[in-house]
Design a protein around this motif. Structure first.
Motif, PDB file in Angstrom:
ATOM      1  N   ILE A 163      18.709  -2.549 -24.264  1.00  0.00           N
ATOM      2  CA  ILE A 163      19.389  -3.844 -24.365  1.00  0.00           C
ATOM      3  C   ILE A 163      19.635  -4.222 -25.832  1.00  0.00           C
ATOM      4  O   ILE A 163      20.505  -5.020 -26.118  1.00  0.00           O
ATOM      5  N   PHE A 164      18.897  -3.603 -26.727  1.00  0.00           N
ATOM      6  CA  PHE A 164      19.113  -3.865 -28.152  1.00  0.00           C
ATOM      7  C   PHE A 164      20.393  -3.187 -28.646  1.00  0.00           C
ATOM      8  O   PHE A 164      21.017  -3.641 -29.591  1.00  0.00           O
ATOM      9  N   LYS A 165      20.779  -2.117 -27.979  1.00  0.00           N
ATOM     10  CA  LYS A 165      21.995  -1.398 -28.351  1.00  0.00           C
ATOM     11  C   LYS A 165      23.246  -2.184 -27.918  1.00  0.00           C
ATOM     12  O   LYS A 165      24.253  -2.175 -28.614  1.00  0.00           O
ATOM     13  N   ILE A 166      23.165  -2.855 -26.771  1.00  0.00           N
ATOM     14  CA  ILE A 166      24.328  -3.625 -26.302  1.00  0.00           C
ATOM     15  C   ILE A 166      24.355  -5.033 -26.902  1.00  0.00           C
ATOM     16  O   ILE A 166      25.352  -5.722 -26.813  1.00  0.00           O
ATOM     17  N   GLY A 167      23.243  -5.423 -27.493  1.00  0.00           N
ATOM     18  CA  GLY A 167      23.145  -6.766 -28.071  1.00  0.00           C
ATOM     19  C   GLY A 167      22.360  -7.684 -27.153  1.00  0.00           C
ATOM     20  O   GLY A 167      22.821  -8.023 -26.060  1.00  0.00           O
ATOM     21  N   LEU A 168      21.202  -8.061 -27.589  1.00  0.00           N
ATOM     22  CA  LEU A 168      20.304  -8.888 -26.779  1.00  0.00           C
ATOM     23  C   LEU A 168      20.956 -10.206 -26.372  1.00  0.00           C
ATOM     24  O   LEU A 168      20.724 -10.709 -25.287  1.00  0.00           O
ATOM     25  N   PHE A 169      21.816 -10.739 -27.227  1.00  0.00           N
ATOM     26  CA  PHE A 169      22.424 -12.049 -26.982  1.00  0.00           C
ATOM     27  C   PHE A 169      23.928 -11.959 -26.723  1.00  0.00           C
ATOM     28  O   PHE A 169      24.651 -12.930 -26.935  1.00  0.00           O
ATOM     29  N   SER A 170      24.411 -10.822 -26.254  1.00  0.00           N
ATOM     30  CA  SER A 170      25.854 -10.631 -26.109  1.00  0.00           C
ATOM     31  C   SER A 170      26.428 -11.238 -24.828  1.00  0.00           C
ATOM     32  O   SER A 170      27.621 -11.509 -24.767  1.00  0.00           O
ATOM     33  N   ASN A 171      25.614 -11.452 -23.801  1.00  0.00           N
ATOM     34  CA  ASN A 171      26.125 -12.030 -22.554  1.00  0.00           C
ATOM     35  C   ASN A 171      25.816 -13.528 -22.540  1.00  0.00           C
ATOM     36  O   ASN A 171      24.711 -13.948 -22.228  1.00  0.00           O
ATOM     37  N   LYS A 172      26.828 -14.325 -22.870  1.00  0.00           N
ATOM     38  CA  LYS A 172      26.640 -15.782 -23.001  1.00  0.00           C
ATOM     39  C   LYS A 172      26.295 -16.432 -21.665  1.00  0.00           C
ATOM     40  O   LYS A 172      25.560 -17.415 -21.634  1.00  0.00           O
ATOM     41  N   ARG A 173      26.793 -15.910 -20.565  1.00  0.00           N
ATOM     42  CA  ARG A 173      26.480 -16.509 -19.252  1.00  0.00           C
ATOM     43  C   ARG A 173      25.009 -16.313 -18.898  1.00  0.00           C
ATOM     44  O   ARG A 173      24.375 -17.211 -18.348  1.00  0.00           O
ATOM     45  N   VAL A 174      24.465 -15.170 -19.209  1.00  0.00           N
ATOM     46  CA  VAL A 174      23.037 -14.941 -18.976  1.00  0.00           C
ATOM     47  C   VAL A 174      22.228 -15.894 -19.851  1.00  0.00           C
ATOM     48  O   VAL A 174      21.262 -16.512 -19.382  1.00  0.00           O
ATOM     49  N   LEU A 175      22.622 -16.047 -21.107  1.00  0.00           N
ATOM     50  CA  LEU A 175      21.904 -16.937 -22.022  1.00  0.00           C
ATOM     51  C   LEU A 175      21.972 -18.394 -21.574  1.00  0.00           C
ATOM     52  O   LEU A 175      20.980 -19.128 -21.641  1.00  0.00           O
ATOM     53  N   LYS A 176      23.131 -18.818 -21.086  1.00  0.00           N
ATOM     54  CA  LYS A 176      23.255 -20.182 -20.556  1.00  0.00           C
ATOM     55  C   LYS A 176      22.374 -20.361 -19.324  1.00  0.00           C
ATOM     56  O   LYS A 176      21.762 -21.419 -19.148  1.00  0.00           O
ATOM     57  N   GLY A 177      22.310 -19.348 -18.486  1.00  0.00           N
ATOM     58  CA  GLY A 177      21.441 -19.406 -17.307  1.00  0.00           C
ATOM     59  C   GLY A 177      19.972 -19.503 -17.696  1.00  0.00           C
ATOM     60  O   GLY A 177      19.205 -20.259 -17.094  1.00  0.00           O
ATOM     61  N   ILE A 178      19.576 -18.751 -18.712  1.00  0.00           N
ATOM     62  CA  ILE A 178      18.193 -18.802 -19.213  1.00  0.00           C
ATOM     63  C   ILE A 178      17.896 -20.193 -19.760  1.00  0.00           C
ATOM     64  O   ILE A 178      16.839 -20.774 -19.467  1.00  0.00           O
ATOM     65  N   ALA A 179      18.823 -20.741 -20.538  1.00  0.00           N
ATOM     66  CA  ALA A 179      18.629 -22.086 -21.093  1.00  0.00           C
ATOM     67  C   ALA A 179      18.484 -23.105 -19.968  1.00  0.00           C
ATOM     68  O   ALA A 179      17.616 -23.995 -20.033  1.00  0.00           O
ATOM     69  N   PHE A 180      19.294 -22.977 -18.935  1.00  0.00           N
ATOM     70  CA  PHE A 180      19.209 -23.893 -17.795  1.00  0.00           C
ATOM     71  C   PHE A 180      17.856 -23.784 -17.106  1.00  0.00           C
ATOM     72  O   PHE A 180      17.240 -24.793 -16.767  1.00  0.00           O
ATOM     73  N   GLU A 181      17.363 -22.554 -16.907  1.00  0.00           N
ATOM     74  CA  GLU A 181      16.042 -22.353 -16.298  1.00  0.00           C
ATOM     75  C   GLU A 181      14.945 -23.018 -17.122  1.00  0.00           C
ATOM     76  O   GLU A 181      14.028 -23.628 -16.567  1.00  0.00           O
ATOM     77  N   ILE A 182      15.028 -22.902 -18.431  1.00  0.00           N
ATOM     78  CA  ILE A 182      14.019 -23.501 -19.305  1.00  0.00           C
ATOM     79  C   ILE A 182      14.071 -25.030 -19.216  1.00  0.00           C
ATOM     80  O   ILE A 182      13.029 -25.682 -19.169  1.00  0.00           O
ATOM     81  N   VAL A 183      15.274 -25.581 -19.164  1.00  0.00           N
ATOM     82  CA  VAL A 183      15.414 -27.031 -19.015  1.00  0.00           C
ATOM     83  C   VAL A 183      14.810 -27.484 -17.684  1.00  0.00           C
ATOM     84  O   VAL A 183      14.068 -28.483 -17.632  1.00  0.00           O
ATOM     85  N   VAL A 184      15.080 -26.766 -16.615  1.00  0.00           N
ATOM     86  CA  VAL A 184      14.564 -27.149 -15.297  1.00  0.00           C
ATOM     87  C   VAL A 184      13.038 -27.068 -15.259  1.00  0.00           C
ATOM     88  O   VAL A 184      12.371 -28.005 -14.803  1.00  0.00           O
ATOM     89  N   ILE A 185      12.451 -25.972 -15.747  1.00  0.00           N
ATOM     90  CA  ILE A 185      10.986 -25.856 -15.702  1.00  0.00           C
ATOM     91  C   ILE A 185      10.349 -26.897 -16.615  1.00  0.00           C
ATOM     92  O   ILE A 185       9.294 -27.457 -16.285  1.00  0.00           O
ATOM     93  N   THR A 186      10.990 -27.205 -17.735  1.00  0.00           N
ATOM     94  CA  THR A 186      10.475 -28.248 -18.626  1.00  0.00           C
ATOM     95  C   THR A 186      10.509 -29.608 -17.927  1.00  0.00           C
ATOM     96  O   THR A 186       9.552 -30.388 -18.026  1.00  0.00           O
ATOM     97  N   ALA A 187      11.572 -29.885 -17.198  1.00  0.00           N
ATOM     98  CA  ALA A 187      11.658 -31.138 -16.441  1.00  0.00           C
ATOM     99  C   ALA A 187      10.570 -31.192 -15.367  1.00  0.00           C
ATOM    100  O   ALA A 187       9.920 -32.232 -15.184  1.00  0.00           O
TER     101      ALA A 187
END
Length: 171
Positions: free
Chosen positions: A103-127
């Motif tokens: 995943i480091f070869k393709i870019g750990l942060f290259s898929n913005k939709r996955v990153l947005k989904g991760i951010a949403f999960e963190i917001v939900v668990i924090t809530a």
């Protein structure tokens, strides 16, 4: 759920067209996928979530104090187990972006939709952890900085061991 939907927008892995096609008789949910999901990622999640539960108990005096079966420490421990599952899923979704390629070869942060989904999960668990109304519904409790440190490093071993698995699969 949202990070998994983001996987659908992942670019094809390099060299995918060099591989022979799968048989028409093969299903998407095959033996390899089941073993990977349950025996690899699932085993990691189980170990880490139970570790998170015992981590909170350890911070509160266990084994010199009995494990709590109710009260604040019990709710904090079960909250940590739930949050650890969410953070394990973050590591898992990052790993599932490729089958064999790092995943480091393709870019750990290259898929913005996955990153947005991760951010949403963190917001939900924090809530779920900090909003009093949700704490009452889900029987969660606030956690401290040591617990957050545990959660933040949770995806790292999953990614590390999966990178080793992929390295072996490539050779």
């Amino acid at each position: 759920m949202l990070p998994a939907l983001g996987l659908g927008t992942e670019l094809p892995e390099r060299g995918i067209m060099d591989r022979p096609p799968r048989s028409l008789k093969d299903t998407l949910l095959n033996k390899r996928t089941i073993i990977l999901a349950f025996c690899w990622y699932g085993l990691f999640e189980s170990i880490v979530s139970m570790g998170a539960y015992f981590f909170v108990n350890k911070l509160n005096g266990w084994p010199n104090v009995l494990l709590s079966s109710s009260g604040l420490v019990y709710r904090q421990a079960t909250t940590m187990a739930l949050a650890a599952i969410v953070f394990c899923q973050i590591g898992t979704v990052l790993c599932c972006r490729t089958e064999k390629q790092s995943i480091f070869k393709i870019g750990l942060f290259s898929n913005k939709r996955v990153l947005k989904g991760i951010a949403f999960e963190i917001v939900v668990i924090t809530a779920l952890i900090y909003v009093p109304f949700l704490q009452g519904i889900f029987q969660t409790a606030s956690i401290g900085i040591k617990e957050w440190a545990f959660l933040i490093i949770t995806p790292l071993p999953i990614v590390f061991f999966d990178e080793i698995r992929k390295l072996i699969a490539r050779h």
